[in-house]
Design a protein around this motif. Structure first.
Motif, short mmCIF file in Angstrom:
data_model
loop_
_atom_site.label_atom_id
_atom_site.label_comp_id
_atom_site.label_asym_id
_atom_site.label_seq_id
_atom_site.Cartn_x
_atom_site.Cartn_y
_atom_site.Cartn_z
N UNK A 152 54.94 48.96 52.98
CA UNK A 152 53.66 48.99 52.25
C UNK A 152 53.50 47.62 51.58
N UNK A 153 54.54 47.24 50.80
CA UNK A 153 54.57 45.91 50.17
C UNK A 153 56.03 45.50 50.01
N UNK A 154 56.41 44.36 50.60
CA UNK A 154 57.77 43.86 50.50
C UNK A 154 57.76 42.39 50.89
N UNK A 172 52.04 38.91 46.16
CA UNK A 172 50.83 39.10 45.35
C UNK A 172 51.13 39.74 44.00
N UNK A 173 52.42 39.96 43.69
CA UNK A 173 52.80 40.50 42.39
C UNK A 173 52.75 42.01 42.28
N UNK A 174 52.31 42.71 43.32
CA UNK A 174 52.26 44.17 43.30
C UNK A 174 53.67 44.74 43.50
N UNK A 175 53.90 46.01 43.16
CA UNK A 175 55.25 46.58 43.29
C UNK A 175 55.67 46.81 44.75
N UNK A 176 56.97 46.70 45.00
CA UNK A 176 57.53 47.00 46.33
C UNK A 176 57.33 48.47 46.66
N UNK A 177 57.09 48.76 47.93
CA UNK A 177 56.96 50.15 48.36
C UNK A 177 57.10 50.23 49.87
N UNK A 178 57.56 51.39 50.36
CA UNK A 178 57.67 51.57 51.79
C UNK A 178 57.99 53.00 52.18
N UNK A 179 58.06 53.20 53.49
CA UNK A 179 58.26 54.53 54.05
C UNK A 179 59.09 54.41 55.32
N UNK A 180 59.88 55.43 55.58
CA UNK A 180 60.70 55.46 56.78
C UNK A 180 60.71 56.89 57.30
N UNK A 181 60.44 57.05 58.59
CA UNK A 181 60.51 58.37 59.23
C UNK A 181 61.72 58.38 60.14
N UNK A 182 62.54 59.42 60.01
CA UNK A 182 63.72 59.51 60.85
C UNK A 182 63.91 60.92 61.34
N UNK A 183 64.67 61.03 62.42
CA UNK A 183 65.03 62.35 62.94
C UNK A 183 66.48 62.59 62.58
N UNK A 214 58.31 51.38 43.50
CA UNK A 214 58.81 50.79 42.27
C UNK A 214 58.16 51.45 41.08
N UNK A 215 58.96 51.58 40.03
CA UNK A 215 58.43 52.14 38.80
C UNK A 215 58.94 51.29 37.64
N UNK A 216 58.03 50.77 36.86
CA UNK A 216 58.43 49.90 35.75
C UNK A 216 59.15 48.68 36.27
N UNK A 258 61.87 49.58 44.02
CA UNK A 258 62.30 50.57 45.03
C UNK A 258 63.19 51.65 44.41
N UNK A 259 63.01 51.92 43.12
CA UNK A 259 63.86 52.86 42.40
C UNK A 259 63.42 54.31 42.51
N UNK A 260 62.17 54.55 42.89
CA UNK A 260 61.69 55.92 43.02
C UNK A 260 61.89 56.36 44.47
N UNK A 261 62.63 57.45 44.64
CA UNK A 261 62.98 57.95 45.97
C UNK A 261 62.39 59.33 46.17
#
Length: 142
Positions: free
Chosen positions: A10-12, A72-83, A95-97, A101-104
């Motif tokens: 999403x952002x990294x 751009x200074x926005x928080x890191x975020x992403x997603x992963x789909x696995x089987x 990211x929180x605060x 990448x601390x929120x799972x």
């Protein structure tokens, strides 16, 4: 059998809204210099293990929390789909605060049912051999 089907940044670092679709088995990420290969590798590790917030800047090292902070200074975020064992699982990190990448969040892709963290820890134990590879070698793996 466990395998990653799709990774979505999403952002990294300098990447935003990018998706990498993988196949079961060995996948190669090929690209020219500065095309994002090492960034994808770092993102994958961050999805499994989070970002070490205690790591500090030294002459030889720029910590991941700084190196991969979105441009751009926005928080890191992403997603992963696995089987995993025939079940589709989605892993989301954000990211929180001051914790990048601390929120799972782990849940069944099709059901939305929450997957207990201890089951996710079992999944990542299967990939721990990657974490044992020295950082320099991990960069060359990308």
């Amino acid at each position: 059998m466990t395998y990653i089907e799709e990774i979505r940044i999403v952002r990294f670092a300098g990447l935003r809204d990018r998706t990498l679709t993988l196949s079961c088995g060995v996948n190669l990420i090929i690209g020219g210099n500065e095309s994002g290969k090492s960034t994808w590798c770092a993102f994958l590790l961050a999805m499994f293990y989070g970002i070490d917030t205690a790591e500090r800047v030294t002459k030889e090292n720029l910590p991941a929390k700084t190196k991969y902070k979105p441009w751009d200074g926005t928080p890191m975020a992403g997603r992963m789909d696995l089987e995993w064992n025939g079940r589709l699982i989605t892993v989301e990190r954000s990211s929180e605060g001051r914790v990048p990448m601390g929120t799972l969040s782990v849940y069944g892709t099709l059901t939305g049912e929450s997957v207990p963290v201890n089951k996710f820890i079992h999944i990542i134990e299967l990939s721990d051999s990657l974490k044992e590879v020295p950082l320099g070698d991990r960069k060359n793996m990308a």
